[in-house]
Enzyme design. Sequence first.
Site, PDB file in Angstrom:
ATOM      1  N   CYS A 110       0.842  -1.197   0.000  1.00  0.00           N
ATOM      2  CA  CYS A 110       0.000   0.000   0.000  1.00  0.00           C
ATOM      3  C   CYS A 110       0.880   1.251   0.000  1.00  0.00           C
ATOM      4  CB  CYS A 110      -0.911  -0.002   1.232  1.00  0.00           C
ATOM      5  SG  CYS A 110      -2.021   1.427   1.324  1.00  0.00           S
ATOM      6  N   HIS A 153      -9.243  -2.944  -3.121  1.00  0.00           N
ATOM      7  CA  HIS A 153      -8.218  -2.363  -2.251  1.00  0.00           C
ATOM      8  C   HIS A 153      -8.520  -0.879  -2.007  1.00  0.00           C
ATOM      9  CE1 HIS A 153      -3.932  -1.833  -0.789  1.00  0.00           C
ATOM     10  NE2 HIS A 153      -4.300  -0.590  -1.042  1.00  0.00           N
ATOM     11  N   GLU A 154      -8.899  -0.182  -3.088  1.00  0.00           N
ATOM     12  CA  GLU A 154      -9.189   1.272  -2.949  1.00  0.00           C
ATOM     13  C   GLU A 154     -10.500   1.501  -2.200  1.00  0.00           C
ATOM     14  OE1 GLU A 154      -5.686   1.408  -4.688  1.00  0.00           O
ATOM     15  OE2 GLU A 154      -6.710   2.869  -3.430  1.00  0.00           O
ATOM     16  N   HIS A 157     -10.163   1.475   1.456  1.00  0.00           N
ATOM     17  CA  HIS A 157      -9.637   2.720   2.056  1.00  0.00           C
ATOM     18  C   HIS A 157     -10.778   3.689   2.394  1.00  0.00           C
ATOM     19  CE1 HIS A 157      -5.330   2.244   2.059  1.00  0.00           C
ATOM     20  NE2 HIS A 157      -5.265   2.018   0.761  1.00  0.00           N
TER      21      HIS A 157
HETATM   22  C1  LIG Z   1       1.690  -0.215  -3.027  1.00  0.00           C
HETATM   23  C2  LIG Z   1       2.196  -0.269  -4.441  1.00  0.00           C
HETATM   24  C3  LIG Z   1       3.281  -1.317  -4.562  1.00  0.00           C
HETATM   25  C4  LIG Z   1       2.759   1.086  -4.835  1.00  0.00           C
HETATM   26  C5  LIG Z   1       1.067  -0.685  -5.390  1.00  0.00           C
HETATM   27  N1  LIG Z   1       1.593  -0.613  -6.735  1.00  0.00           N
HETATM   28  C6  LIG Z   1       1.532  -1.599  -7.571  1.00  0.00           C
HETATM   29  O1  LIG Z   1       1.007  -2.661  -7.318  1.00  0.00           O
HETATM   30  N2  LIG Z   1       2.137  -1.262  -8.757  1.00  0.00           N
HETATM   31  C7  LIG Z   1       2.158  -1.946  -9.904  1.00  0.00           C
HETATM   32  C8  LIG Z   1       1.693  -3.255  -9.977  1.00  0.00           C
HETATM   33  C9  LIG Z   1       1.733  -3.859 -11.215  1.00  0.00           C
HETATM   34  F1  LIG Z   1       1.287  -5.106 -11.327  1.00  0.00           F
HETATM   35  C10 LIG Z   1       2.204  -3.186 -12.326  1.00  0.00           C
HETATM   36  C11 LIG Z   1       2.656  -1.886 -12.190  1.00  0.00           C
HETATM   37  F2  LIG Z   1       3.102  -1.229 -13.236  1.00  0.00           F
HETATM   38  C12 LIG Z   1       2.622  -1.255 -10.995  1.00  0.00           C
HETATM   39  C13 LIG Z   1      -0.147   0.226  -5.347  1.00  0.00           C
HETATM   40  O2  LIG Z   1      -0.115   1.276  -6.022  1.00  0.00           O
HETATM   41  N3  LIG Z   1      -1.240  -0.113  -4.605  1.00  0.00           N
HETATM   42  C14 LIG Z   1      -2.330   0.846  -4.561  1.00  0.00           C
HETATM   43  C15 LIG Z   1      -2.521   1.438  -3.178  1.00  0.00           C
HETATM   44  O3  LIG Z   1      -1.680   1.352  -2.302  1.00  0.00           O
HETATM   45  N4  LIG Z   1      -3.683   2.040  -3.034  1.00  0.00           N
HETATM   46  O4  LIG Z   1      -4.043   2.557  -1.860  1.00  0.00           O
HETATM   47  C16 LIG Z   1      -1.405  -1.373  -3.885  1.00  0.00           C
HETATM   48  C17 LIG Z   1      -1.932  -2.492  -4.824  1.00  0.00           C
HETATM   49  C18 LIG Z   1      -2.055  -3.804  -4.018  1.00  0.00           C
HETATM   50  C19 LIG Z   1      -3.149  -4.575  -4.685  1.00  0.00           C
HETATM   51  C20 LIG Z   1      -4.003  -3.586  -5.404  1.00  0.00           C
HETATM   52  C21 LIG Z   1      -3.356  -2.245  -5.350  1.00  0.00           C
HETATM   53 ZN   LIG Z   2      -3.576   1.256  -0.331  1.00  0.00          ZN
END
Ligand SMILES: CC(C)(C)[C@H](NC(=O)Nc1cc(F)cc(F)c1)C(=O)N(CC(=O)NO)CC1CCCC1
Ligand SMILES: [Zn+2]
Length: 184
Positions: A110, A153-154, A157
Amino acid sequence: MITMKDIVREGHPVLTQVAKDVELPLNENDKKTLEEMLLFLKNSQDEEIAQKYDLRAGVGLAAPQLGISKRMMAVHFQDFDENEYSYGLINPKIVSHSIAQTYLSSGEGCLSVDREVPGYVPRYQKITIKATDLDGNEVKLKLRGYAAIVFQHELDHLNGVMFYDHINKQDPFTIPENAKACDQ
Ligand SMILES: CC(C)(C)[C@H](NC(=O)Nc1cc(F)cc(F)c1)C(=O)N(CC(=O)NO)CC1CCCC1
Ligand SMILES: [Zn+2]
């Protein structure tokens, strides 16, 4: 522009509050915030900009992560079937979901959590979401697999739920029942 310093980290009370519905039609301020959230995700996936501003590659962001306890979220990603998802959503809600569950075998992280939390995060395999988009249109999205995971996930939140709240305390790597790993 939004950078990592604008993202509140775990321990901040806003992350465990239930966010409030957003008044429609969207006022200028809320619209600007949601557009900024979407831009952050695009910037964070652009090699140069992400390096220049030290951004974590984000695929989703919820308003409470900016300290704004409002039911707004942005997503920007491609799933493995190359479907593009790029939305700013207001007052999203799950209107139906499968019994079957799914989970990322790599677990979840996250943007608001600066540590690894190992374990499987069980989520619905398929969901139907209704929301209002940035242009004020009602959208109904049928999602499955990775897309369903990101949106859930969003949405969590907005209800003050963190991904690790779903991880089995006894054994973080128990396979959730009737669950199939999501192949991302
Ligand atoms: C926490 C983080 C590692 C930054 C995650 N990023 C992510 O999964 N990036 C990613 C994945 C891929 F498969 C391809 C790519 F290009 C980039 C993310 O943004 N989130 C969103 C968040 O924290 N929202 O509050 C966490 C993810 C975990 C599962 C769904 C979202
Ligand atoms: Zn998150």
